[in-house]
Design a protein around this motif. Structure first.
Motif, PDB file in Angstrom:
ATOM      1  N   GLU A  89     -15.663 -22.097 -11.090  1.00  9.66           N
ATOM      2  CA  GLU A  89     -16.916 -21.710 -10.439  1.00  9.66           C
ATOM      3  C   GLU A  89     -16.782 -21.577  -8.933  1.00  9.66           C
ATOM      4  N   GLU A 161     -22.224 -10.744 -15.365  1.00  8.62           N
ATOM      5  CA  GLU A 161     -23.203 -11.688 -14.837  1.00  8.62           C
ATOM      6  C   GLU A 161     -24.637 -11.205 -15.039  1.00  8.62           C
ATOM      7  N   HIS A 164     -26.172 -12.388 -18.312  1.00 14.06           N
ATOM      8  CA  HIS A 164     -26.082 -13.799 -18.697  1.00 14.06           C
ATOM      9  C   HIS A 164     -27.345 -14.290 -19.398  1.00 14.06           C
ATOM     10  N   LYS A 187     -18.225 -14.089 -13.790  1.00 18.76           N
ATOM     11  CA  LYS A 187     -18.648 -15.293 -13.078  1.00 18.76           C
ATOM     12  C   LYS A 187     -18.518 -16.493 -14.001  1.00 18.76           C
ATOM     13  N   THR A 188     -17.906 -17.547 -13.510  1.00 19.24           N
ATOM     14  CA  THR A 188     -17.814 -18.797 -14.271  1.00 19.24           C
ATOM     15  C   THR A 188     -19.085 -19.612 -14.053  1.00 19.24           C
ATOM     16  N   ASP A 189     -19.744 -19.958 -15.137  1.00 15.56           N
ATOM     17  CA  ASP A 189     -20.971 -20.759 -15.118  1.00 15.56           C
ATOM     18  C   ASP A 189     -20.770 -21.902 -16.101  1.00 15.56           C
ATOM     19  N   LEU A 192     -23.679 -22.309 -18.799  1.00 12.73           N
ATOM     20  CA  LEU A 192     -23.696 -21.303 -19.857  1.00 12.73           C
ATOM     21  C   LEU A 192     -22.381 -21.234 -20.619  1.00 12.73           C
ATOM     22  N   THR A 194     -19.649 -19.666 -19.417  1.00  8.94           N
ATOM     23  CA  THR A 194     -18.956 -18.415 -19.151  1.00  8.94           C
ATOM     24  C   THR A 194     -17.725 -18.678 -18.285  1.00  8.94           C
ATOM     25  N   ASN A 196     -14.802 -16.646 -15.761  1.00  6.75           N
ATOM     26  CA  ASN A 196     -14.400 -15.442 -15.040  1.00  6.75           C
ATOM     27  C   ASN A 196     -12.904 -15.209 -15.246  1.00  6.75           C
TER      28      ASN A 196
END
Length: 421
Positions: A89, A161, A164, A187-189, A192, A194, A196
């Motif tokens: 992130e 993103e 999302h 995008k790293t979340d 959620l 997710t 990247n």
């Protein structure tokens, strides 16, 4: 000529059977383990199936070479695409996503209020008819299998993103049913789930092929030894995980993955590559066949290794296109791997390209573009045995496509009996 071809195929099948038998008998039996429930077969003991593959499917299997499924490092120290890896992130390289997090936490699926129930459970339309009368979920917990262990399935969704907001519905419905689950984004979340995974070129619809190249390389580099099968699709996919698992654990798929004569006994070091999905033809051209991508396709270990290690390095490595499914199919073809027919025993489709009400009520289509499904009819022209109406969809269908979040929740509510009937 047809008689000669059939005789040649039978001879090839016989030679392959002899080859498999010899190799199975050469395996050392000293490492065989025992089970508290049953005594597993000796490593040298061939397991005979209760079914045989039909000639069409057997020809596909015999046309390919078995792949050594031992992991081989193809990362090149993660210095160039598609093996550069993921970012956390904070944008730092080297991030390896915890793909088991969703299965451990399992967000609850809830009907929020009476209005939500009314929307999810409404009857009378084609979606309702298909999901209550045609397609059902297999009870995999109680079905028998000849496998020594259940298959481990890693499910992948690609998104961006801006989309999302589609991910929560996937997480609370089908995503948590996979043994491993990952959403690949730009995008790293951490909330959620997710990650990247950067790729060559811009993040755009017209460059999805490069995105998918990097996804498969990341999966091979980090998760290859953990899972048996790998399923990928877009963020508008609904996957019926139990039905996919049931199919992958079937004698047919076990037999196909082991060369077509014997079932695997769990000690194999080689495997036939399996590339499973819905077969389409580019604008009806039977010489340009491919498996549909956004709706999802499935690879076994041999197929994944072959694609990443032997296919990607020389297969259109810098191509920019949205047609990732066509490109992946071409890459497989270049290395001698071909799609396996995934229809069920009635000839109905397991892997579906459309939403339930569209897919399973197909009528003979007009090819004019005023018909929203013109492309699907056109891309099925190669298949002279394609079924229409509710017969088009397998009762054990594994997925639907073009599913927004509301429809995703509705599919889930109807399939898993959240609605009174």
């Amino acid at each position: 000529m047809k008689s000669f071809h059939r005789s040649a195929m039978i001879f090839i099948w016989f030679v392959a059977a002899c080859f498999l038998t010899i190799n199975i008998l050469r395996v050392d039996i000293k490492e065989a383990t025992t089970s508290s429930h049953a005594t597993p077969p000796e490593r040298s003991e061939p397991i005979m199936p209760s079914i045989t593959l039909d000639m069409k499917r057997l020809e596909v299997i015999l046309s390919m070479n078995a792949t050594d499924i031992t992991y081989v490092d193809a990362s090149g120290n993660h210095t160039t695409h598609p093996h550069m890896g993921g970012k956390d992130e904070h944008g730092r390289w080297g991030y390896v996503h915890d793909e088991t997090a969703l299965k451990r936490t399992q967000p609850t699926f809830e009907i929020r209020d009476d209005d939500d129930r009314a929307n999810l459970c409404k009857s009378g339309d084609d979606d309702y008819k298909v999901l209550t009368e045609k397609v059902h979920v297999v009870d995999v917990a109680n079905h028998t299998t000849t496998m020594r262990k259940r298959v481990r399935l890693l499910c992948l969704v690609y998104t961006i993103e801006q989309n999302h907001n589609r991910i929560p519905a996937i997480r609370e419905t089908w995503g948590q049913k996979c043994d491993g689950f990952m959403v690949v984004s730009n995008k790293t979340d951490m909330i959620l789930g997710t990650v990247n995974i950067p790729h060559e070129g811009l993040e755009s619809y017209d460059n999805i092929y490069q995105k998918v190249r990097s996804i498969w390389a990341y999966i091979y580099d980090n998760y290859y030894d953990v899972y048996d099968y790998f399923h990928i699709g877009g963020d508008d996919l609904y996957l019926i995980v139990e039905n996919l698992r049931h199919y992958l654990e079937s004698e047919e798929i076990q037999l196909a993955s082991n060369g077509g004569q014997f079932l695997p006994n769990g000690y194999e070091s080689t495997q036939m590559p399996l590339f499973l999905g819905k077969l389409l033809s580019e604008y009806g051209n039977k010489d340009k066949l491919y498996l549909g991508g956004g709706s999802g396709y499935t690879l076994n270990k041999a197929a994944l290794k072959s694609l990443v290690v032997h296919g990607f390095p020389s297969c259109f490595p810098h191509e920019k296109t949205s047609a990732e499914d066509m490109m992946v199919s071409k890459c497989f073809e270049k290395i001698g791997i071909f799609p396996y027919d995934s229809k069920d025993e009635t000839g109905a489709e397991r892997y579906l390209q459309l939403a339930p009400g569209d897919q399973c009520t197909l009528a003979p289509g007009e090819y004019g573009k005023n018909n929203k499904l013109w492309w699907y009819h056109k891309f099925n022209e190669h298949d002279k045995e394609v079924k229409l109406g509710t017969d088009h969809c397998s009762a054990n269908a594994v997925n639907f496509h073009y599913v927004n979040s509301d429809l995703m929740r509705r599919i889930h509510a109807l399939l898993y009996c959240y609605c009174e009937r």
